[in-house]
Design a protein around this motif. Sequence first.
Motif, PDB file in Angstrom:
ATOM      1  N   HIS A 208       0.848  -1.190   0.000  1.00 57.19           N
ATOM      2  CA  HIS A 208       0.000   0.000   0.000  1.00 57.19           C
ATOM      3  C   HIS A 208       0.885   1.241   0.000  1.00 57.19           C
ATOM      4  N   GLU A 209       0.800   1.999  -1.096  1.00 49.84           N
ATOM      5  CA  GLU A 209       1.589   3.221  -1.240  1.00 49.84           C
ATOM      6  C   GLU A 209       0.797   4.176  -2.124  1.00 49.84           C
ATOM      7  N   ASP A 210       0.146   5.155  -1.485  1.00 44.26           N
ATOM      8  CA  ASP A 210      -0.712   6.085  -2.218  1.00 44.26           C
ATOM      9  C   ASP A 210       0.058   6.907  -3.246  1.00 44.26           C
ATOM     10  N   LEU A 211       1.335   7.179  -3.004  1.00 42.32           N
ATOM     11  CA  LEU A 211       2.100   8.038  -3.905  1.00 42.32           C
ATOM     12  C   LEU A 211       2.196   7.466  -5.314  1.00 42.32           C
ATOM     13  N   VAL A 212       2.150   6.121  -5.443  1.00 42.59           N
ATOM     14  CA  VAL A 212       2.214   5.515  -6.779  1.00 42.59           C
ATOM     15  C   VAL A 212       0.902   4.821  -7.135  1.00 42.59           C
ATOM     16  N   GLY A 213      -0.152   5.085  -6.369  1.00 32.90           N
ATOM     17  CA  GLY A 213      -1.462   4.513  -6.683  1.00 32.90           C
ATOM     18  C   GLY A 213      -1.612   3.052  -6.328  1.00 32.90           C
ATOM     19  N   ASN A 214      -0.807   2.558  -5.396  1.00 33.68           N
ATOM     20  CA  ASN A 214      -0.923   1.158  -4.970  1.00 33.68           C
ATOM     21  C   ASN A 214      -2.014   1.025  -3.911  1.00 33.68           C
ATOM     22  N   ARG A 215      -3.123   0.432  -4.301  1.00 31.27           N
ATOM     23  CA  ARG A 215      -4.249   0.182  -3.404  1.00 31.27           C
ATOM     24  C   ARG A 215      -4.772  -1.220  -3.683  1.00 31.27           C
ATOM     25  N   PRO A 216      -5.578  -1.796  -2.791  1.00 28.52           N
ATOM     26  CA  PRO A 216      -6.096  -3.156  -3.032  1.00 28.52           C
ATOM     27  C   PRO A 216      -6.847  -3.234  -4.359  1.00 28.52           C
ATOM     28  N   THR A 217      -6.658  -4.327  -5.051  1.00 24.10           N
ATOM     29  CA  THR A 217      -7.331  -4.528  -6.330  1.00 24.10           C
ATOM     30  C   THR A 217      -8.765  -4.993  -6.118  1.00 24.10           C
ATOM     31  N   GLY A 218      -9.569  -4.891  -7.173  1.00 25.35           N
ATOM     32  CA  GLY A 218     -10.928  -5.425  -7.110  1.00 25.35           C
ATOM     33  C   GLY A 218     -10.939  -6.906  -6.836  1.00 25.35           C
ATOM     34  N   GLU A 219      -9.951  -7.620  -7.417  1.00 26.81           N
ATOM     35  CA  GLU A 219      -9.869  -9.067  -7.173  1.00 26.81           C
ATOM     36  C   GLU A 219      -9.653  -9.366  -5.695  1.00 26.81           C
ATOM     37  N   ALA A 220      -8.806  -8.562  -5.050  1.00 29.25           N
ATOM     38  CA  ALA A 220      -8.535  -8.797  -3.628  1.00 29.25           C
ATOM     39  C   ALA A 220      -9.803  -8.631  -2.797  1.00 29.25           C
ATOM     40  N   ILE A 221     -10.591  -7.630  -3.127  1.00 33.33           N
ATOM     41  CA  ILE A 221     -11.817  -7.380  -2.366  1.00 33.33           C
ATOM     42  C   ILE A 221     -12.851  -8.469  -2.637  1.00 33.33           C
ATOM     43  N   VAL A 222     -13.046  -8.811  -3.913  1.00 29.53           N
ATOM     44  CA  VAL A 222     -14.051  -9.825  -4.266  1.00 29.53           C
ATOM     45  C   VAL A 222     -13.700 -11.173  -3.668  1.00 29.53           C
ATOM     46  N   TRP A 223     -12.443 -11.588  -3.815  1.00 29.96           N
ATOM     47  CA  TRP A 223     -12.078 -12.925  -3.326  1.00 29.96           C
ATOM     48  C   TRP A 223     -11.981 -12.979  -1.807  1.00 29.96           C
ATOM     49  N   THR A 224     -11.812 -11.829  -1.159  1.00 26.15           N
ATOM     50  CA  THR A 224     -11.933 -11.816   0.303  1.00 26.15           C
ATOM     51  C   THR A 224     -13.358 -12.172   0.708  1.00 26.15           C
ATOM     52  N   GLY A 225     -14.339 -11.549   0.030  1.00 26.01           N
ATOM     53  CA  GLY A 225     -15.739 -11.884   0.318  1.00 26.01           C
ATOM     54  C   GLY A 225     -16.053 -13.329   0.017  1.00 26.01           C
ATOM     55  N   VAL A 226     -15.544 -13.835  -1.111  1.00 22.43           N
ATOM     56  CA  VAL A 226     -15.793 -15.237  -1.477  1.00 22.43           C
ATOM     57  C   VAL A 226     -15.196 -16.170  -0.428  1.00 22.43           C
ATOM     58  N   SER A 227     -13.984 -15.857   0.043  1.00 22.53           N
ATOM     59  CA  SER A 227     -13.337 -16.738   1.022  1.00 22.53           C
ATOM     60  C   SER A 227     -14.137 -16.795   2.319  1.00 22.53           C
ATOM     61  N   ILE A 228     -14.726 -15.677   2.727  1.00 20.01           N
ATOM     62  CA  ILE A 228     -15.549 -15.674   3.944  1.00 20.01           C
ATOM     63  C   ILE A 228     -16.808 -16.515   3.735  1.00 20.01           C
ATOM     64  N   ILE A 229     -17.412 -16.394   2.548  1.00 18.82           N
ATOM     65  CA  ILE A 229     -18.595 -17.208   2.244  1.00 18.82           C
ATOM     66  C   ILE A 229     -18.237 -18.693   2.240  1.00 18.82           C
ATOM     67  N   ILE A 230     -17.084 -19.010   1.644  1.00 24.30           N
ATOM     68  CA  ILE A 230     -16.627 -20.405   1.620  1.00 24.30           C
ATOM     69  C   ILE A 230     -16.406 -20.913   3.041  1.00 24.30           C
ATOM     70  N   LEU A 231     -15.815 -20.078   3.877  1.00 20.66           N
ATOM     71  CA  LEU A 231     -15.576 -20.476   5.269  1.00 20.66           C
ATOM     72  C   LEU A 231     -16.891 -20.771   5.984  1.00 20.66           C
ATOM     73  N   LEU A 232     -17.856 -19.854   5.866  1.00 25.20           N
ATOM     74  CA  LEU A 232     -19.138 -20.050   6.545  1.00 25.20           C
ATOM     75  C   LEU A 232     -19.863 -21.278   5.997  1.00 25.20           C
ATOM     76  N   GLY A 233     -19.833 -21.440   4.658  1.00 29.47           N
ATOM     77  CA  GLY A 233     -20.461 -22.619   4.076  1.00 29.47           C
ATOM     78  C   GLY A 233     -19.787 -23.896   4.521  1.00 29.47           C
ATOM     79  N   GLY A 234     -18.468 -23.872   4.594  1.00 27.81           N
ATOM     80  CA  GLY A 234     -17.735 -25.056   5.042  1.00 27.81           C
ATOM     81  C   GLY A 234     -18.041 -25.404   6.485  1.00 27.81           C
ATOM     82  N   ILE A 235     -18.154 -24.367   7.330  1.00 27.86           N
ATOM     83  CA  ILE A 235     -18.503 -24.611   8.734  1.00 27.86           C
ATOM     84  C   ILE A 235     -19.882 -25.258   8.825  1.00 27.86           C
ATOM     85  N   GLY A 236     -20.834 -24.737   8.038  1.00 27.86           N
ATOM     86  CA  GLY A 236     -22.175 -25.312   8.058  1.00 27.86           C
ATOM     87  C   GLY A 236     -22.181 -26.759   7.601  1.00 27.86           C
ATOM     88  N   PHE A 237     -21.428 -27.042   6.542  1.00 31.84           N
ATOM     89  CA  PHE A 237     -21.364 -28.418   6.043  1.00 31.84           C
ATOM     90  C   PHE A 237     -20.734 -29.343   7.073  1.00 31.84           C
TER      91      PHE A 237
END
Length: 753
Positions: A208-237
């Motif tokens: 993370h470095e704002d001076l060169v525009g380094n911020r989390p990518t869309g993929e990082a945000i989307v797959w973070t959400g997917v991983s949490i869903i996978i975790l919750l689904g796995g716990i339920g299973f």
Amino acid sequence: MRTKWTAFAAVIILSFAVLGWAGVRIYQMAPPIPQDVRTSTGERVMTGADIEAGQNVWQSMGGMEQGSIWGHGSYVAPDWTADWLHRESVFVLNHWSTTEFSQPYDALAAESQAALRQRLVTESRTNTFDPASNRLVVSPARARAIAANTTYYTDLFRNGRTAYAIPAGTLTDVERARQLSAFFFWTSWAASTNRPGANVTYTSNWPHEDLVGNRPTGEAIVWTGVSIIILLGGIGFMASWYASRKHEPPVADVPANDPLLGSGATPSQAALVKYFWVVAALILVQMAMGMVAAHYGVEGDGFYGLKIAGVLPYVVARTWHVQLGLFWIATAWLGAGLYIAPAVAGYEPAWQRFGVNVLFGALLVVVAGSMVGQWLSVKQMLPDSLWFWFGHSGYEYIDLGRAWQIALLIGLLLWLGLMARGIVPALKRGGEEKPVLTLLLIATIAIAGFYGAALGYGRHTNLAVAEYWRWWVVHLWVEGFFEVFATVVIAFLFAKLGLVNLRTAGESTVLAGTIFLAGGIIGTLHHLYFSGTPTFVLALGSVFSALEVVPLLFVGYEAWENLKLRRAAPWVEQYRWPIYFFVAVAFWNLVGAGLFGFMINPPVALYYMQGLNTTPVHGHAALFGVYGMLGMGLTLFCLRAMHPDRIWKDGLIRFAFWSINIGLLAMVTLSLLPVGLMQTWASVEHGYWYARSAEFLSGDLITRLRWMRAFGDTIFAAGSVALVLFIVGLSQGYSYQQAPAPVGKQKPAHQVA
């Protein structure tokens, strides 16, 4: 049972196919090393040979044990990638500002600052590498920044800096310092330049470095959400599966007396006592190195006033701390395996004791030789032709020089041979123990063979590729197949005591191995999100690392089952301390590997937390809490079984168990975790470079929290000393009650059903 084996085989084959495919793509898409770096006016800045030589200088100095690169390494010195990137960016902005506005960048109006920042983003992220000519072109301003940074790092490593625990004289050769700086530049270039045809850097916009525009990518945000869903689904299973499965009734015919009562150790089993003595000794040395390394965080040139940095630099203390931890844990596990080999075979194989002694000597040579070589390498006393073979690899957890890595691999193959001499004859007999022994043989082969991944890199291997092979060792060897091996060994030991049914143990271990490896093998990729790898690594790593956590949330059931074994018969009470350590393993699996592991595993979390003190929270609680406790439990189980007639005195071992666990918990929660969370805030708010900077880490509150670690460390150290004293006392006689020797001739332990 055939269905379970089919599932196990399918998981292994498919998972390694995916991991292998990912490795091929990592090779193909690794950040290129330009052979010529020039300015737009044609002046040469550096060459590819400089970058590769600089990588070797970094490795020989201790590499990841002295600061970090791409977030991987130690925590006292900066992350050199982020540090270089920020310094270069600030220099360029100031150069433009003074040239065009005749004042520093910080003095400019907000509109002018924004314009210069946007120009910097455009220049930094535009990929000017030409694959055809293998040339990278940089602007004259950036070339001046490179020269300024080179001067800064040359001075830093020549004169040292206490806040970074870097002693004076660390690197005095100006040419080698220039090459080291070239390597730092390349890691920073890969972290700030877009991949061809993409709007994401080679490191997925890390750090993370704002001076060169380094911020989390869309993929990082989307797959973070997917991983949490996978975790919750796995716990339920898993919860549904646990609730619906048919639980096996307890063993009906638990022996009235200890089956090992009156037995005696075979010659090879008796020879293993020295293994466990070495385990005890290495625990003490590792603990001492950990205390020294931790103290360097608050007193960067000494230990409570003793100026030891010239003799025992931080990088050496931390190297030995990490390496000795792996050595004593592995020695405990290998010793436990060799202990059960005669019991598995039903007889003492010929020359087994000789093989055990040869392996012991080989392990001592590797431990002592590698430690001496690493000290010489860090002190720059090994010539360029020798550091790679006998010095420091530079890569955390596989710090051994190449010759020592080969020697260790040969030793592991010797151990495999000694184990196979007991397992293979038993497999030929068949019977209910066949599933357990089959999985034991598979895990044994994997342990011996997978360390070979450490040989996957060479002196000039691209860092992204070297990281891929390093995590094969750290994740698959240490965290993967060693865990399967330990599960099988524990099941077999309990079965030999008549506490669990062999058939049930076989089915359970195969199923447990399948569930764990289903997430664990591909989950290796979660360590490689920002290590110069393609973006699909982030998707695969996030999903499968979430699956890896799911079974860890149900280890309470395992702990409860182990505790119930104590009540199976009165004589089992004699095994309560090994069982307690196995219960502690379940607790730390949940807390250290599960909760603290998932805290940093999702892509967005790791984007900000990688290489901060949240990492050793997970590292200490998982590596020591799980594998260390397991090594201690296996050691105590073997020592208990060697002399089942002895009644242990509880004082020392009780104190050791509770002090080690309480001390570890205090160390993590009172110091490492709050410091890590404060660093995370700094990383989000100001940038990763700031969270790792001396300016932030030398603040009053951070310093007090670092000192707080001494409280947990002291309790932990007292428990470790008590454990060692107890183990020594089993040989000296003060750790057990003296009683008349049992009447009658003793039977070898392997003859006891």
